[in-house]
Design an enzyme around this catalytic site. Structure first.
Site, PDB file in Angstrom:
ATOM      1  CD  GLU A 293      -1.823   2.187   8.454  1.00  0.00           C
ATOM      2  OE1 GLU A 293      -2.035   3.149   9.001  1.00  0.00           O
ATOM      3  OE2 GLU A 293      -1.434   2.274   7.211  1.00  0.00           O
TER       4      GLU A 293
ATOM      5  N   GLY B 106      -8.313  20.412  18.517  1.00  0.00           N
ATOM      6  CA  GLY B 106      -8.046  21.701  18.365  1.00  0.00           C
ATOM      7  C   GLY B 106      -8.543  22.543  19.800  1.00  0.00           C
ATOM      8  N   GLY B 107      -8.428  24.128  19.593  1.00  0.00           N
ATOM      9  CA  GLY B 107      -8.950  24.879  20.457  1.00  0.00           C
ATOM     10  C   GLY B 107     -10.466  25.054  20.888  1.00  0.00           C
TER      11      GLY B 107
ATOM     12  CD  GLN C 105      -2.716   1.130   2.515  1.00  0.00           C
ATOM     13  OE1 GLN C 105      -3.387   2.347   2.818  1.00  0.00           O
ATOM     14  NE2 GLN C 105      -3.272   0.028   3.155  1.00  0.00           N
TER      15      GLN C 105
ATOM     16  CG  ASP D 223       0.848   0.869   4.601  1.00  0.00           C
ATOM     17  OD1 ASP D 223       1.805   0.853   4.841  1.00  0.00           O
ATOM     18  OD2 ASP D 223      -0.162   0.015   4.924  1.00  0.00           O
TER      19      ASP D 223
END
Length: 425
Positions: free
Chosen positions: A139, A247-248, A17, A168
Site C-alpha cells: 500500500e 480544486g479551483g 487487500q 490497495d
C-alpha cells in the site's frame, strides 16, 4: 430480484487487500466467487492483526464477504487437475500474486486461454512494464511511487501517506471495472482477455489533479496554494499543500469548539465564489463584500491565510456539527471531520447499507463497510466471510459434479488437505 452478476463464476486467487477488494465487489453484485486458499493456512490476513485468538481477523472478514472458500494445493498433481477443471467451468480468474507466480504454478495466460478461451484473467501488479515491474509493492509503496505521498502533507514537513487505502483498495476498484468491462465485451466477441491493473497506475490516476498542477506550474505559480499568498517561490515540482483544496475553490480544515481536547473537532470549509457574500455575513465581516482585497476571487488568493484565520475564529465558537448546520443553511460547502467512531455510530450510514453489522460463527457480530455502489435493480446483501475451506465439498460437488467416491479420492490425494495424505502414509 436477480443481481447484476448472477451467473458469473469467479476463481479468486487473491490475498491481503487489493485483490480481495476487487472480488468482494464482484461477489456483492452477485458473482459466485470461489476463493482458492492454501490448505492449513489460507489467506495470510486470516491471522494478521488478530484481536481475538484463533478467530479470523477483521482484516480478513471485512474483505471477503459473500465468497465461498475451498482449500487446494496447486503443487499437488491432483490439485493441478482440479484447478484445470475449475478453470473450464469459470468465467474469471483474479490474482494478485507477485510477478511470475501464476506462471510458476503452471498456469500462464497461454495455458489458461487454451483450457478456456472465454476465461478473463485479471491481475493486480505493483508496476506495469518497465524498470520496476518485478518489484513487490504494498500500500504505502504504491502511494509513494504513484505521486500521492510527494503531494501530501505540509510544505515544511516530510511526504505523507494517507489513511485511505488508495493503493490497495483503489487498485482493486480499478480492476473490478476492468473485469466487468471485459465481461461485457465478451458478450460480443465470445473471447476472454487479460486485464491488468498496476498499483502505481491506479494511485497516479487518483492523483491526477496533481499531474494537472505539475503542468500548470510551467506557466506560473499555483495561485490557489497558500504559499502564493505568502510570496514563497515554487520549485520545479508540485509542492505539498497541507489542507488547501485541490480544486479551483479554496478550502481549508479549521478548528471548532472543543479542539483542545478532541483531535477531530474540525471542519472543512470551502470559500466558493457564488456564496462569498454569505460567508462574509456569517462570520461578521460584511465589509469584505466590497473591500478590494476580498471582493473578487482573484484578489482573495493573496489573502487566503488571513481569510481562513478569520473564518476559524468563527468556527471555534461552534461545534463542528453546529458550524455545518449554519453553513449549510447558506449553501456554503463544508464537512465535519468525522472519526471512525462517529462513522460507526452514524445511523444514516446503517440505513443505506454503507455500514453493516455482520454475524460470524466464531467472531460474533462485527461492523463492516457495505457496498458503496447502490443499484436500484441489483440489491446487495452482505454475507459473512467463509471459514477456511468451508465450501470445498460443496464447490466440487456443485461445480465439478463430484460424486462421493471422487471427493474421497481427491481428499486421499492430499490435493485438498496435504496433512491427510501424510497421515494416511
Amino acid at each position: 430480484m436477480t443481481k447484476a452478476l448472477d451467473g458469473v463464476r469467479v476463481l479468486d486467487f487473491t490475498h491481503v487487500q487489493s485483490g480481495p477488494t476487487c472480488t468482494q465487489l464482484l461477489a456483492w453484485f452477485g458473482a459466485d466467487v470461489i476463493k482458492i486458499e492454501r490448505p492449513g493456512s489460507g489467506d495470510i490476513t486470516r491471522g494478521q492483526l488478530q484481536d481475538i485468538p484463533h478467530v479470523d481477523s477483521l482484516y480478513f472478514t471485512m474483505l471477503n464477504h459473500n465468497k465461498r472458500s475451498i482449500t487446494l494445493d496447486t503443487k499437488n498433481p491432483k490439485g493441478k487437475e482440479l484447478l484445470t477443471e475449475l478453470i473450464k467451468q469459470c468465467d474469471v480468474l483474479v490474482e494478485n500474486f507477485g510477478p511470475g507466480v501464476l506462471d510458476r504454478m503452471g498456469f500462464p495466460w497461454e495455458t489458461i486461454q487454451a483450457i478456456n478461451p472465454k476465461m478473463i484473467v485479471a491481475s493486480i501488479k505493483g508496476f506495469g512494464p518497465g524498470p520496476y515491474e518485478d518489484c513487490k509493492v504494498y500500500e504505502n509503496v504504491a502511494q509513494c511511487t504513484g505521486g500521492a505521498a510527494s503531494t501530501t502533507g505540509f510544505r515544511d514537513g516530510p511526504p505523507l501517506v494517507t489513511g485511505a487505502q488508495i493503493g490497495d483498495s483503489g487498485t482493486g476498484l480499478h480492476l473490478a471495472l476492468g473485469i466487468v468491462t471485459a465481461l461485457y465485451q465478451r458478450t460480443r466477441t465470445g473471447r476472454g482477455q487479460r486485464v491488468t491493473a498496476a498499483m502505481q497506475d491506479g494511485v497516479l490516476n487518483l492523483t491526477r489533479v496533481k499531474l494537472r498542477d505539475q503542468q500548470r506550474l510551467a506557466h506560473g505559480p499555483l495561485k490557489e496554494y497558500s504559499q502564493f499568498g505568502e510570496d514563497i517561490p515554487f520549485g520545479e515540482a508540485v509542492p505539498r499543500a497541507g489542507n488547501d483544496s485541490g480544486g479551483g475553490q479554496p478550502g481549508r480544515i479549521l478548528k471548532c469548539k472543543g479542539s483542545e481536547t478532541d483531535p477531530n473537532a474540525y471542519i472543512y470549509v470551502i470559500t466558493q465564489a457564488p456564496v462569498w457574500e454569505k460567508i462574509c455575513d456569517v462570520i461578521g465581516e460584511p465589509e469584505w463584500k466590497t473591500h478590494p482585497d476580498y471582493a473578487k476571487p482573484a484578489a482573495r488568493l493573496k489573502h487566503l491565510n488571513a481569510i481562513f484565520a478569520r473564518i476559524e475564529q468563527w468556527t471555534m465558537t461552534k461545534t463542528k456539527f453546529e458550524a455545518m448546520d449554519i453553513l449549510n443553511e447558506h449553501d456554503i460547502p463544508c464537512g465535519p471531520i468525522l472519526s471512525m467512531k462517529e462513522l460507526m455510530e452514524d445511523e444514516s450510514l446503517r440505513a443505506t447499507g454503507t455500514v453493516v453489522e455482520v454475524d460470524h460463527p466464531t467472531r460474533g457480530k462485527y461492523l463492516s463497510v457495505g457496498n458503496p455502489i447502490k443499484m436500484s435493480d441489483s440489491p446487495t446483501e452482505v454475507k459473512r466471510s467463509p471459514l477456511l475451506g468451508e465450501h470445498t465439498d460443496e464447490v466440487l460437488r456443485e461445480v465439478l459434479g463430484f460424486s462421493d467416491a471422487q471427493l474421497a479420492d481427491a481428499r486421499a490425494s492430499g490435493a485438498l488437505d496435504p496433512q491427510r495424505q501424510a497421515a494416511a502414509e
